[in-house]
Scaffold this motif. Structure first.
Motif, PDB file in Angstrom:
ATOM      1  N   GLY A  98      13.498 -15.741  -7.393  1.00 54.39           N
ATOM      2  CA  GLY A  98      12.929 -15.506  -6.079  1.00 54.39           C
ATOM      3  C   GLY A  98      11.815 -16.464  -5.691  1.00 54.39           C
ATOM      4  O   GLY A  98      11.798 -16.989  -4.570  1.00 54.39           O
ATOM      5  N   GLU A  99      10.887 -16.705  -6.591  1.00 51.19           N
ATOM      6  CA  GLU A  99       9.757 -17.593  -6.313  1.00 51.19           C
ATOM      7  C   GLU A  99      10.226 -19.035  -6.101  1.00 51.19           C
ATOM      8  O   GLU A  99       9.759 -19.731  -5.195  1.00 51.19           O
ATOM      9  CB  GLU A  99       8.783 -17.557  -7.501  1.00 51.19           C
ATOM     10  N   TYR A 101      13.284 -19.956  -5.162  1.00 53.04           N
ATOM     11  CA  TYR A 101      14.006 -20.001  -3.887  1.00 53.04           C
ATOM     12  C   TYR A 101      13.027 -20.137  -2.719  1.00 53.04           C
ATOM     13  O   TYR A 101      13.266 -20.907  -1.787  1.00 53.04           O
ATOM     14  CB  TYR A 101      14.846 -18.737  -3.683  1.00 53.04           C
ATOM     15  N   GLU A 102      11.954 -19.370  -2.767  1.00 53.78           N
ATOM     16  CA  GLU A 102      10.953 -19.412  -1.689  1.00 53.78           C
ATOM     17  C   GLU A 102      10.402 -20.831  -1.522  1.00 53.78           C
ATOM     18  O   GLU A 102      10.330 -21.358  -0.408  1.00 53.78           O
ATOM     19  CB  GLU A 102       9.821 -18.429  -2.003  1.00 53.78           C
ATOM     20  N   PRO A 127      14.490 -15.198  -0.004  1.00 55.88           N
ATOM     21  CA  PRO A 127      13.701 -15.320   1.227  1.00 55.88           C
ATOM     22  C   PRO A 127      14.567 -15.180   2.481  1.00 55.88           C
ATOM     23  O   PRO A 127      15.767 -15.422   2.446  1.00 55.88           O
ATOM     24  CB  PRO A 127      13.101 -16.720   1.128  1.00 55.88           C
TER      25      PRO A 127
END
Length: 160
Positions: A98-99, A101-102, A127
């Motif tokens: 997730g981080e 991808y952001e 995101p």
């Protein structure tokens, strides 16, 4: 061409407890077909969720930990460095979490998203895709069946 590849639910859920919350064999096959022979850029937790490194891919792991080392992988401390090291690959992929991808939303050229039709409890999320920056160029719907508990759609976005 830097591509983000992910599978996310309608509520953008990616996973829980460092694991996926669905099993979609066709999506796994597509992931393998698209990423084989290429650099795959990922965060440490994503890498550690694999039982072993994925065959026929160069693993570039992004971590804040200075002492992190694993045989057969490249360790870097920033997304920028991971992208630099992948320059000789015409098609590197960002595979999570997730981080990462952001951070990658600002530098990627394409998103290959498998939208899983359902909402799931998760601790990691994809995101939001800003429609002002991204254009949907292809979509392919798949019904649920005996091998797939959930319907899903392959979505390809390109930066405007």
């Amino acid at each position: 061409m830097l591509t983000i590849i992910a599978a996310a639910a309608e509520n953008n859920a990616l996973g829980k407890d460092n694991d996926l919350v669905w099993h979609l064999p066709d999506d796994f096959r597509r992931f393998k077909k698209l990423t084989s022979g290429h650099h795959i850029l990922m965060g440490r937790k994503t890498f550690e969720s694999f039982p072993q490194p994925l065959p026929d891919r160069t693993h570039v792991v992004i971590t804040r930990r200075d002492d992190y080392k694993k045989p057969g992988i490249v360790v870097v401390h920033s997304l920028e460095r991971a992208v630099e090291l992948s320059n000789e690959d015409p098609q590197p992929f960002i595979i999570g979490g997730g981080e990462i991808y952001e951070m990658a939303m600002d530098v990627a050229d394409r998103i290959e998203l498998t939208r899983v039709h359902g909402k799931f409890e998760a601790d990691t999320f994809f995101p939001e895709i800003d429609e002002n920056k991204w254009k949907l160029v292809r979509e392919e719907f798949h019904e649920k069946d005996e091998k797939h508990k959930y319907a899903f759609t392959y979505l390809t976005y390109e930066r405007k």
